[in-house]
Design an enzyme around this catalytic site. Structure first.
Site, PDB file in Angstrom:
ATOM      1  N   CYS A 239      20.044 -41.404  -9.060  1.00  0.00           N
ATOM      2  CA  CYS A 239      20.684 -40.892 -10.275  1.00  0.00           C
ATOM      3  C   CYS A 239      20.976 -42.019 -11.261  1.00  0.00           C
ATOM      4  O   CYS A 239      20.832 -41.848 -12.476  1.00  0.00           O
ATOM      5  CB  CYS A 239      21.981 -40.181  -9.925  1.00  0.00           C
ATOM      6  SG  CYS A 239      21.777 -38.759  -8.847  1.00  0.00           S
TER       7      CYS A 239
ATOM      8  N   ASP B  56      16.343 -21.192 -30.223  1.00  0.00           N
ATOM      9  CA  ASP B  56      16.777 -19.800 -30.071  1.00  0.00           C
ATOM     10  C   ASP B  56      17.635 -19.599 -28.828  1.00  0.00           C
ATOM     11  O   ASP B  56      17.973 -18.470 -28.473  1.00  0.00           O
ATOM     12  CB  ASP B  56      15.563 -18.868 -30.025  1.00  0.00           C
ATOM     13  CG  ASP B  56      14.585 -19.250 -28.910  1.00  0.00           C
ATOM     14  OD1 ASP B  56      14.861 -20.215 -28.165  1.00  0.00           O
ATOM     15  OD2 ASP B  56      13.538 -18.583 -28.794  1.00  0.00           O
TER      16      ASP B  56
END
Length: 260
Positions: A38, A157
């Site tokens: 990570c 959208d």
């Protein structure tokens, strides 16, 4: 519609849909802070961030730790990266106790030493569960599932355009994430689709980086809107492999609407 959530981040509270605000957005999850893979992923995304921001793409990461842990972890990320970086995108904290039973993460019958439900103590990974980011094979020290390495790319959208899931043991290639963002932006803007390995496709045919016309583009529109396009000849005789340079790609309104 991509799921809505609110959360605390390293850059203040976030309301997901309002934060997107008509832009493209990337949400990518991490199993935990202070973990090696990570750490490198946040560093590599930091190197790509300005390129994405210049294209109007927002970036947010998620890890199932407290906000204070995020802040301390980012100091390690910056120190480890071989380049001088700053982490200019928010890291979402997801250690909430809400909806634990509803999400099926904690048995409501289990109690702690004080006789209180475990839901009061253990994080449910609420956002991670809602988004399907959980890796069932990997658990933390408390036995709770950790998130897998998910990537969600959301359009203006607020609809999901692409998702990727990697196991927690495999780091993501940030160059590939940038590549698919470029491909999505191009396809949204023009009536084209990107071939495999784009933009390094068809180099041996002198058409490196060329893109396909959508199947919905008629032969007449192909001639009118894509005058430089070439049709690849195949044994079937079907003229469906139609390539055009990106620079001369155009929008065919009817074709784009049909493709959607």
């Amino acid at each position: 519609m991509h799921p809505y959530f609110t959360a605390d981040t390293t850059m203040g509270p976030i309301k997901w849909h309002e934060w997107i605000d008509g832009c493209w957005a990337i949400l990518f999850s991490h199993p935990a802070d202070f973990t090696p893979v990570c750490t490198t992923e946040i560093g590599r995304m930091s190197l790509k961030y300005q390129y994405l921001a210049d294209k109007g793409v927002k970036v947010a990461a998620l890890s199932c730790n407290e906000l204070g842990e995020h802040q301390a972890w980012l100091d390690d990320v910056v120190a480890h990266c071989e380049n001088k970086i700053t982490v200019d995108f928010p890291i979402i904290a997801d250690p909430t106790f809400k909806s634990a039973v509803a999400y099926g993460m904690i048995d409501p019958e289990l109690k702690d030493a004080e006789g209180l439900p475990l839901t009061r103590r253990y994080p449910t990974r609420e956002i991670a569960v809602a988004y399907g980011m959980i890796d069932p094979e990997l658990k933390d020290a408390e036995g709770l599932p950790l998130t897998c390495r998910s990537v969600f790319i959301v359009g203006p959208d607020k609809k999901l355009k692409l998702s990727l899931n990697y196991p927690a043991s495999v780091g993501r290639n940030m160059d590939e994430i940038v590549r698919v963002v470029d491909a999505l932006l191009l396809s949204a803007e023009k009536s084209v689709a990107t071939p495999a390995n784009w933009p390094n496709n068809h180099a041996d045919q002198g058409m490196k980086g060329w893109v396909f016309l959508l199947p919905t583009v008629t032969k007449e529109d192909a001639t009118a809107y894509f005058p430089e396009h070439k049709t690849c000849q195949v044994p079937s005789g079907k003229e469906y492999l139609r390539l055009t340079p990106v620079e001369s790609a155009a929008v065919v309104p009817e074709a784009s609407a049909a493709a959607e």
